[in-house]
Write a protein that holds these residues in place. Structure first.
Motif, PDB file in Angstrom:
ATOM      1  N   PHE A  16      32.194  59.344  47.535  1.00 37.98           N
ATOM      2  CA  PHE A  16      32.237  58.488  48.719  1.00 37.98           C
ATOM      3  C   PHE A  16      32.020  57.052  48.247  1.00 37.98           C
ATOM      4  O   PHE A  16      31.073  56.770  47.518  1.00 37.98           O
ATOM      5  CB  PHE A  16      31.134  58.879  49.714  1.00 37.98           C
ATOM      6  CG  PHE A  16      31.418  60.160  50.442  1.00 37.98           C
ATOM      7  CD1 PHE A  16      32.125  60.147  51.629  1.00 37.98           C
ATOM      8  CD2 PHE A  16      30.981  61.368  49.935  1.00 37.98           C
ATOM      9  CE1 PHE A  16      32.403  61.330  52.303  1.00 37.98           C
ATOM     10  CE2 PHE A  16      31.246  62.552  50.595  1.00 37.98           C
ATOM     11  CZ  PHE A  16      31.960  62.536  51.784  1.00 37.98           C
ATOM     12  N   SER A  17      32.883  56.161  48.677  1.00 37.35           N
ATOM     13  CA  SER A  17      32.777  54.747  48.303  1.00 37.35           C
ATOM     14  C   SER A  17      31.824  53.979  49.196  1.00 37.35           C
ATOM     15  O   SER A  17      31.413  52.871  48.856  1.00 37.35           O
ATOM     16  CB  SER A  17      34.156  54.081  48.369  1.00 37.35           C
ATOM     17  OG  SER A  17      35.038  54.741  47.491  1.00 37.35           O
ATOM     18  N   HIS A  18      31.505  54.545  50.345  1.00 40.29           N
ATOM     19  CA  HIS A  18      30.649  53.892  51.334  1.00 40.29           C
ATOM     20  C   HIS A  18      29.566  54.872  51.772  1.00 40.29           C
ATOM     21  O   HIS A  18      29.761  56.086  51.696  1.00 40.29           O
ATOM     22  CB  HIS A  18      31.465  53.474  52.555  1.00 40.29           C
ATOM     23  CG  HIS A  18      32.652  52.646  52.205  1.00 40.29           C
ATOM     24  ND1 HIS A  18      33.889  53.199  51.937  1.00 40.29           N
ATOM     25  CD2 HIS A  18      32.800  51.314  52.051  1.00 40.29           C
ATOM     26  CE1 HIS A  18      34.744  52.241  51.646  1.00 40.29           C
ATOM     27  NE2 HIS A  18      34.111  51.085  51.701  1.00 40.29           N
ATOM     28  N   PRO A  19      28.430  54.373  52.257  1.00 41.03           N
ATOM     29  CA  PRO A  19      27.441  55.276  52.853  1.00 41.03           C
ATOM     30  C   PRO A  19      28.104  56.069  53.991  1.00 41.03           C
ATOM     31  O   PRO A  19      29.020  55.575  54.647  1.00 41.03           O
ATOM     32  CB  PRO A  19      26.367  54.338  53.404  1.00 41.03           C
ATOM     33  CG  PRO A  19      26.516  53.087  52.592  1.00 41.03           C
ATOM     34  CD  PRO A  19      27.991  52.971  52.289  1.00 41.03           C
ATOM     35  N   PHE A  20      27.649  57.297  54.188  1.00 40.42           N
ATOM     36  CA  PHE A  20      28.270  58.147  55.199  1.00 40.42           C
ATOM     37  C   PHE A  20      27.218  58.999  55.900  1.00 40.42           C
ATOM     38  O   PHE A  20      26.125  59.191  55.400  1.00 40.42           O
ATOM     39  CB  PHE A  20      29.352  59.042  54.572  1.00 40.42           C
ATOM     40  CG  PHE A  20      28.817  60.022  53.561  1.00 40.42           C
ATOM     41  CD1 PHE A  20      28.636  61.361  53.898  1.00 40.42           C
ATOM     42  CD2 PHE A  20      28.502  59.618  52.271  1.00 40.42           C
ATOM     43  CE1 PHE A  20      28.146  62.272  52.967  1.00 40.42           C
ATOM     44  CE2 PHE A  20      28.009  60.518  51.335  1.00 40.42           C
ATOM     45  CZ  PHE A  20      27.833  61.847  51.682  1.00 40.42           C
ATOM     46  N   ILE A  21      27.573  59.478  57.066  1.00 37.85           N
ATOM     47  CA  ILE A  21      26.651  60.280  57.870  1.00 37.85           C
ATOM     48  C   ILE A  21      27.314  61.624  58.181  1.00 37.85           C
ATOM     49  O   ILE A  21      28.518  61.691  58.369  1.00 37.85           O
ATOM     50  CB  ILE A  21      26.251  59.538  59.175  1.00 37.85           C
ATOM     51  CG1 ILE A  21      25.131  60.260  59.908  1.00 37.85           C
ATOM     52  CG2 ILE A  21      27.428  59.325  60.074  1.00 37.85           C
ATOM     53  CD1 ILE A  21      23.779  60.089  59.306  1.00 37.85           C
ATOM     54  N   MET A  53      35.135  62.262  54.819  1.00 35.96           N
ATOM     55  CA  MET A  53      35.953  61.770  53.711  1.00 35.96           C
ATOM     56  C   MET A  53      37.094  60.892  54.227  1.00 35.96           C
ATOM     57  O   MET A  53      37.418  59.867  53.628  1.00 35.96           O
ATOM     58  CB  MET A  53      36.484  62.947  52.887  1.00 35.96           C
ATOM     59  CG  MET A  53      35.373  63.701  52.166  1.00 35.96           C
ATOM     60  SD  MET A  53      35.926  65.248  51.418  1.00 35.96           S
ATOM     61  CE  MET A  53      36.998  64.616  50.151  1.00 35.96           C
ATOM     62  N   GLN A  54      37.672  61.277  55.353  1.00 31.68           N
ATOM     63  CA  GLN A  54      38.747  60.483  55.957  1.00 31.68           C
ATOM     64  C   GLN A  54      38.220  59.119  56.407  1.00 31.68           C
ATOM     65  O   GLN A  54      38.860  58.093  56.166  1.00 31.68           O
ATOM     66  CB  GLN A  54      39.365  61.238  57.141  1.00 31.68           C
ATOM     67  CG  GLN A  54      40.501  60.505  57.810  1.00 31.68           C
ATOM     68  CD  GLN A  54      41.717  60.365  56.914  1.00 31.68           C
ATOM     69  OE1 GLN A  54      41.998  61.239  56.106  1.00 31.68           O
ATOM     70  NE2 GLN A  54      42.409  59.251  57.031  1.00 31.68           N
ATOM     71  N   ARG A  55      37.054  59.098  57.051  1.00 28.92           N
ATOM     72  CA  ARG A  55      36.455  57.823  57.475  1.00 28.92           C
ATOM     73  C   ARG A  55      36.180  56.933  56.269  1.00 28.92           C
ATOM     74  O   ARG A  55      36.402  55.721  56.314  1.00 28.92           O
ATOM     75  CB  ARG A  55      35.162  58.064  58.253  1.00 28.92           C
ATOM     76  CG  ARG A  55      35.356  58.532  59.668  1.00 28.92           C
ATOM     77  CD  ARG A  55      34.066  58.492  60.473  1.00 28.92           C
ATOM     78  NE  ARG A  55      32.982  59.258  59.870  1.00 28.92           N
ATOM     79  CZ  ARG A  55      32.767  60.560  60.060  1.00 28.92           C
ATOM     80  NH1 ARG A  55      33.561  61.253  60.837  1.00 28.92           N
ATOM     81  NH2 ARG A  55      31.751  61.161  59.475  1.00 28.92           N
ATOM     82  N   ASP A  56      35.698  57.527  55.178  1.00 30.64           N
ATOM     83  CA  ASP A  56      35.418  56.770  53.969  1.00 30.64           C
ATOM     84  C   ASP A  56      36.700  56.143  53.420  1.00 30.64           C
ATOM     85  O   ASP A  56      36.713  54.972  53.041  1.00 30.64           O
ATOM     86  CB  ASP A  56      34.776  57.678  52.918  1.00 30.64           C
ATOM     87  CG  ASP A  56      34.314  56.920  51.694  1.00 30.64           C
ATOM     88  OD1 ASP A  56      33.403  56.068  51.830  1.00 30.64           O
ATOM     89  OD2 ASP A  56      34.858  57.159  50.603  1.00 30.64           O
ATOM     90  N   ALA A  57      37.790  56.905  53.413  1.00 32.49           N
ATOM     91  CA  ALA A  57      39.073  56.383  52.931  1.00 32.49           C
ATOM     92  C   ALA A  57      39.580  55.266  53.842  1.00 32.49           C
ATOM     93  O   ALA A  57      40.089  54.250  53.363  1.00 32.49           O
ATOM     94  CB  ALA A  57      40.096  57.505  52.853  1.00 32.49           C
ATOM     95  N   GLU A  58      39.425  55.437  55.153  1.00 28.06           N
ATOM     96  CA  GLU A  58      39.867  54.410  56.098  1.00 28.06           C
ATOM     97  C   GLU A  58      39.040  53.140  55.963  1.00 28.06           C
ATOM     98  O   GLU A  58      39.574  52.041  56.068  1.00 28.06           O
ATOM     99  CB  GLU A  58      39.803  54.942  57.528  1.00 28.06           C
ATOM    100  CG  GLU A  58      40.843  55.994  57.811  1.00 28.06           C
ATOM    101  CD  GLU A  58      40.638  56.715  59.131  1.00 28.06           C
ATOM    102  OE1 GLU A  58      39.621  56.429  59.821  1.00 28.06           O
ATOM    103  OE2 GLU A  58      41.476  57.560  59.470  1.00 28.06           O
ATOM    104  N   ASP A  59      37.737  53.276  55.719  1.00 26.43           N
ATOM    105  CA  ASP A  59      36.888  52.100  55.505  1.00 26.43           C
ATOM    106  C   ASP A  59      37.372  51.314  54.295  1.00 26.43           C
ATOM    107  O   ASP A  59      37.383  50.093  54.302  1.00 26.43           O
ATOM    108  CB  ASP A  59      35.423  52.505  55.298  1.00 26.43           C
ATOM    109  CG  ASP A  59      34.759  52.965  56.584  1.00 26.43           C
ATOM    110  OD1 ASP A  59      35.333  52.735  57.668  1.00 26.43           O
ATOM    111  OD2 ASP A  59      33.667  53.552  56.497  1.00 26.43           O
TER     112      ASP A  59
END
Length: 95
Positions: free
Chosen positions: A12-17, A80-86
């Motif tokens: 993950f490139s960004h923090p995630f929940i 994972m999709q949200r991380d890619a979109e971010d």
């Protein structure tokens, strides 16, 4: 019944929940453990997923205790999709 477990790593490139957590997890590479069972009624080998677990904290974090967090596959895929979109949004704002 034949079962198998596979381990891989996801980043993950960004923090995630995730829904089962109260606080976000840090960006990083996490070990993903998938349990599957053989579907015996078929004429060819095929497996059905029975469990998906994320090992926390991230792989590179030095800590004495590690936990396996059971995560629904759809929830993990959505994170994972949200991380890619971010990441795409960050690139677009830099252009």
């Amino acid at each position: 019944m034949t079962e198998r477990t596979t381990a891989s790593e996801i980043t993950f490139s960004h923090p995630f929940i995730l829904g089962s957590l109260v606080v976000p997890l840090d960006a990083g590479t996490y070990r993903l453990i998938v349990d599957e069972e053989l579907i015996e009624e078929l004429s060819f080998p095929a497996y059905r997923r029975t469990g998906t677990h994320l090992e926390i904290p991230a792989v590179g974090v030095e800590i004495g205790t590690r936990q396996l967090l059971q995560v629904p596959r759809q929830e993990l895929e959505a994170a994972m999709q949200r991380d890619a979109e971010d990441g795409e949004e960050s690139l677009a704002s830099q252009v």
